[in-house]
Design a protein around this motif. Structure first.
Motif, PDB file in Angstrom:
ATOM      1  N   UNK A  29      19.610 -40.987 -27.377  1.00 28.49           N
ATOM      2  CA  UNK A  29      19.083 -40.259 -28.459  1.00 28.49           C
ATOM      3  C   UNK A  29      19.584 -39.429 -28.382  1.00 28.49           C
ATOM      4  N   UNK A  30      19.001 -38.194 -27.227  1.00 26.67           N
ATOM      5  CA  UNK A  30      20.409 -36.941 -27.368  1.00 26.67           C
ATOM      6  C   UNK A  30      21.760 -36.658 -27.318  1.00 26.67           C
ATOM      7  N   UNK A  31      22.301 -37.547 -27.150  1.00 26.09           N
ATOM      8  CA  UNK A  31      23.404 -37.705 -26.696  1.00 26.09           C
ATOM      9  C   UNK A  31      24.080 -37.524 -28.170  1.00 26.09           C
ATOM     10  N   UNK A  32      24.124 -38.547 -28.949  1.00 26.88           N
ATOM     11  CA  UNK A  32      23.970 -38.658 -30.091  1.00 26.88           C
ATOM     12  C   UNK A  32      23.979 -37.569 -31.110  1.00 26.88           C
ATOM     13  N   UNK A  33      22.707 -37.063 -31.137  1.00 23.13           N
ATOM     14  CA  UNK A  33      22.382 -36.222 -31.852  1.00 23.13           C
ATOM     15  C   UNK A  33      22.376 -35.578 -31.528  1.00 23.13           C
ATOM     16  N   UNK A  34      22.863 -34.968 -30.595  1.00 21.13           N
ATOM     17  CA  UNK A  34      23.096 -33.584 -30.462  1.00 21.13           C
ATOM     18  C   UNK A  34      24.512 -32.897 -29.263  1.00 21.13           C
TER      19      UNK A  34
END
Length: 584
Positions: A29-34
């Motif tokens: 989630x961290x990679x794709x959202x930020x």
């Protein structure tokens, strides 16, 4: 992550037929959202923040990533690692987003908790999850400080505002300033746990739904459809988008987190974070001020806005392109209001924490029918099934269920992993073979010949009040803790404004007598221990609760009684109206 670019004249059937999930083995989630946006478009606006106190700020994806890197380092320094649970007791604000990105970068599990929770609700979730660390603002901090001794796994509190006390507490700003702005994120599998979100239980304690990283992918087809393609133009795929999202939904719940915050960031768009109580006029002012184009608004909020501002176009210049609503039916009046006064068709949606965003509408590609839950979103195989797990024909009532595999035979990524520490409940949620099963929702409906679902009610005792999902078990347990209460049952009471009110039937302990003062005392008792929306708005004292021969509480008897009373009240009102008209 999915093939969603279609021509505007494609039908609903064509959308499903041409849809294929694309779930990578590794996903975070961290990679794709930020992360990817911080590298590619670091100056793009991510968060617009404002509060009732007048504080306003804006944050780019680059700023979000740097703050998250510092927090990841701070969490790691304090022992947080892969699989550890971290509680986030924060409202809509920049630090809430930073916390989610930082926790995901570590491969840890974020446990969002509303700052509306009282001591009992917080203590259970912290103890049950074994949370290692909690992040809270000045509102939630005092409760967490008081609960530390009852939660042995809780080692550290990070305070966003408020005053740290003792060696186990640290100030947010001090913790971040002591760390570098670089961090190497772990690589997580798509099936690894990312979130632990507790759902209210109908009986017994709440259950923690363990949500995998891949669940966000499963949400996207519904998000894009219900938001009328979220600023994308299928006719011009490369056209820049001016999409700005806002929803008053608390980010501690699935509705705010998975229906608003994370999908917006996934597409690199801007989301408005507003810290404060919802008010109709304030909502219109905020949408005008920030040129909000897309929103998720509960029917209760839309009703309040309709009553407060019947003709918004005369007072506000809005740029709304789509509104999604869920929690209960919006009804014909609100549907028409949004269409005529706001210039958008409301797309109603249905989902659960365990399997979110599975049914709904997309007025851009198939007709929205007022009162309907909508159709199965692309990538989800949804049906009405009977008690044996067999699909019901059109028009026949049954339980709404979602299949493990979509119409293409591929595994649907939207599914939760199971209930935390509760294998029995996890198993009971499904029927059929492990890899080829239906997930029961507990909601009853029927499906018409065109594939639209029409809601009929809960199979169990859950109900919705003002958009909140209410579980009677936790409230009943709280009431019984009061010395005046021998037993209690909580049921919905039909209400035109909220859909339902929380009503409690109470059997008093010997030596106690019903009074208005005791009603207020019991209401305050629940309000202090749980969330404000859970306290019973009405309490009725009775001699005994309806029970089965085996001693099980029959809430259904009380629910039907409330429904019958509501019908009788409606008939009396109609008769009085006729009599008044006859006198004229």
């Amino acid at each position: 992550m999915e093939n969603l670019v279609v021509q505007s004249n494609d039908s609903y059937a064509a959308l499903h037929a041409g849809f294929h999930w694309q779930v990578p083995a590794e996903f975070n989630l961290a990679e794709v959202c930020c992360g990817r946006w911080a590298r590619d478009t670091p100056d793009a606006l991510a968060i617009i923040f404002e509060s009732d106190s007048g504080c306003r700020a804006q944050y780019s994806y680059g700023q979000l990533q740097r703050a998250a890197n510092r927090l990841s380092n701070a969490l790691q320094r304090r022992g947080v690692g892969r699989g550890d649970r971290v509680a986030i007791v924060l409202p809509q604000r920049f630090e809430t987003v930073v916390a989610h990105i930082a926790i995901s970068q570590l491969g840890a599990i974020a446990m969002p908790l509303t700052h509306l929770f009282g001591a009992d609700a917080l203590e259970f979730r912290l103890r049950d999850s074994g949370a290692l660390l909690a992040i809270a603002d000045e509102v939630g901090l005092p409760l967490l400080q008081a609960l530390r001794t009852q939660c042995p796994s809780l080692q550290t509190l990070i305070t966003v505002g408020g005053q740290p006390q003792g060696e186990h507490e640290v100030c947010w700003m001090a913790a971040l300033q002591a760390e570098p702005a670089r961090f190497t994120a772990v690589q997580t599998k798509a099936d690894e746990a990312a979130l632990l979100i507790y759902t209210s239980g109908t009986t017994g304690d709440p259950k923690g739904a363990l949500i995998p990283q891949r669940a966000l992918i499963g949400n996207l087809s519904g998000f894009i459809a219900s938001q009328n393609w979220f600023g994308f133009d299928p006719a011009e795929p490369g056209k820049p988008s001016d999409a700005v999202f806002w929803s008053p939904a608390d980010w501690a719940w699935t509705g705010g987190l998975m229906d608003a915050l994370l999908p917006t960031l996934y597409f690199g768009r801007t989301i408005v974070a507003c810290q404060g109580r919802f008010a109709p006029e304030k909502a219109f002012e905020l949408m005008q001020r920030h040129a909000v184009t897309h929103s998720f608004l509960f029917p209760t909020a839309l009703k309040a806005m309709m009553k407060a501002v019947p003709q918004p176009s005369k007072r506000y210049q809005l740029k709304l392109q789509a509104i999604m609503s869920a929690g209960e039916s919006v009804g014909d009046a609100v549907f028409t209001y949004c269409q005529k006064q706001l210039g958008v068709m409301v797309n109603e949606m249905f989902g659960q924490t365990e399997i979110n965003y599975v049914v709904g509408n997309c007025s851009r590609f198939w007709p929205a029918r007022p009162g309907s839950m909508g159709r199965a979103f692309p990538g989800h195989r949804v049906a009405v099934i009977d008690e044996e797990g067999k699909t019901c024909p059109p028009g026949v009532s049954g339980e709404v269920a979602v299949h493990r595999r979509d119409v293409q035979g591929a595994l649907d990524p939207v599914f939760f992993l199971g209930y935390w520490g509760n294998q029995a409940a996890s198993k009971a949620k499904f029927c059929g073979d492990a890899g080829n099963s239906w997930c029961r929702t507990g909601d009853r409906a029927h499906m018409d010949a065109e594939g639209y679902f029409w809601y009929e009610g809960r199979s169990d005792d859950m109900f919705k009040s003002a958009g909140y999902r209410i579980g009677p078990g936790e409230i009943e347990h709280c009431l019984i803790k009061h010395p005046a209460v021998a037993n209690a049952a909580v049921v919905p009471k039909p209400d035109a404004e909220r859909g339902n009110l929380v009503k409690a039937y109470v059997v008093l302990s010997p030596g106690h007598f019903g009074s208005a003062a005791l009603v207020a005392e019991l209401q305050d008792h629940v309000r202090a221990a749980l969330a404000p929306y859970e306290y019973p708005k009405e309490i009725e004292f009775i001699d005994a609760l309806p029970m089965t021969t085996t001693g099980k509480l029959q809430r259904r008897v009380l629910r039907l009684q409330e429904e019958a009373r509501a019908r009788l009240k409606g008939l009396r009102a109609k008769r009085q109206t006729r009599e008044l008209l006859a006198q004229d």
